[in-house]
Design a protein around this motif. Structure first.
Motif, short mmCIF file in Angstrom:
data_model
loop_
_atom_site.label_atom_id
_atom_site.label_comp_id
_atom_site.label_asym_id
_atom_site.label_seq_id
_atom_site.Cartn_x
_atom_site.Cartn_y
_atom_site.Cartn_z
N SER A 76 84.46 38.36 48.17
CA SER A 76 82.67 38.81 47.82
C SER A 76 81.43 38.23 48.73
N HIS A 92 73.96 31.11 46.03
CA HIS A 92 74.94 30.98 47.38
C HIS A 92 74.60 31.55 48.18
N ASP A 109 78.11 33.69 49.96
CA ASP A 109 79.23 33.84 49.79
C ASP A 109 79.31 32.82 48.87
N PRO A 110 79.11 33.80 46.92
CA PRO A 110 79.59 33.00 45.66
C PRO A 110 80.71 32.57 45.79
N ARG A 111 81.71 33.28 46.06
CA ARG A 111 83.41 32.94 45.45
C ARG A 111 83.42 30.94 46.54
N ARG A 112 83.07 31.71 47.95
CA ARG A 112 83.04 30.61 48.88
C ARG A 112 84.66 31.06 50.02
N ASP A 219 80.76 43.71 45.01
CA ASP A 219 79.78 42.89 45.59
C ASP A 219 79.55 44.37 47.04
#
Ligand SMILES: [Zn+2]
Length: 269
Positions: A76, A92, A109-112, A219
């Motif tokens: 995302s 993020h 990158d929220p979910r990394r 996203d």
């Protein structure tokens, strides 16, 4: 997850604005987004971006003297440009690249699952990456070679980045629909004619995705924050239970290799 057409669109949207600009300052908020340092990131400073490239699902900022900054957007992530004075009050944001042309590049990158690599030798970095499907190297003969004697489903091979670079779930399903082939077809069972059709379908679907500037479900945005348009042209992906645009049969979803796959049980076999 952004795939080849989305990365190509980000590349195209950014290249005229950032090619030739020099990197003034790099701010990394979370050290763990940096996956690899083949050189100290400080060494990227005061070097010009000579080219914006792409390989598979990776974006490449080629700097002078073979210094490269490589980015992957994971599930995302986003990579976009704003004016330097614009304050971004968003969570993020893990990396900011300040340029000497009054702009800054933002890696969010929220979910990394994505990351940033500072690498010098691109050939070495991409040594295990498969063929680019939009090049002349990607041919029915190549598919024949990698499908030979393989019992696995064709979908799994299309997604294998060490065989073919840049294809993910969306474009694999759409290419298989365009080719009239079920995603769970065993690779060894393909006839030469079907390999030709599949090869052409992969290229066509990816080109169409690029023309429509990518697919935005949630996203994905391009380098300016704009949405893509290919979601309006999907034939099967995400359309479980909806009528096939070609024959009206309900689109089916099936797990293949742990991934949801969508297909028309009437048009594909
Ligand atoms: Zn159908």
């Amino acid at each position: 997850m952004p795939e080849l057409p989305e990365l190509e669109t980000i590349k195209n949207s950014l290249k005229s604005l950032i090619t030739g600009a020099e990197i003034k300052h790099i701010e990394i908020k979370r050290e763990d987004v940096v996956r690899l340092n083949h050189y100290n990131p400080e060494e990227a400073l005061e070097r010009k971006i000579v080219e914006v490239g792409r390989r598979g699902k990776f974006l490449i900022l080629k700097l002078e003297d073979n210094y490269n900054i490589i980015l992957h957007l994971g599930m995302s992530g986003r990579f976009f440009i704003v004016e330097e004075g614009v304050g971004l009050d968003e969570p993020h944001i893990h990396g900011t690249f300040y340029l000497d042309n009054g702009k800054k590049l933002i890696f969010k990158d929220p979910r990394r699952f994505g990351g940033i690599w500072f690498a010098k030798d691109l050939d070495n970095f991409f040594v295990r990456m498969g063929k680019e499907p939009l090049t002349e190297e990607f041919t029915p003969e190549y598919l024949k070679k990698i499908f030979k004697n393989r019992k696995t489903a064709v979908k799994n091979l299309l997604l294998d980045q060490s065989l073919i670079a840049g294809i993910g779930n969306i474009y694999a399903d759409e290419a298989l629909f365009a080719a009239g082939i079920r995603p769970d077809r065993k690779a060894y069972s393909f006839k030469d004619r079907e390999l030709e059709v599949l090869c052409e379908a992969v290229k066509e679907v990816l080109k169409r995705g690029i023309e429509e500037r990518g697919t935005t479900f949630r996203d994905y945005r391009d380098g300016y924050g704009r949405e893509g348009n290919f979601q309006n042209f999907l034939n099967v992906y995400g359309r479980e239970g909806m009528p096939c645009r070609r024959c009206g049969t309900g689109i089916v979803r099936k797990k293949i290799g742990g991934r949801s796959s969508f297909f028309c049980p009437n048009c594909q076999d």
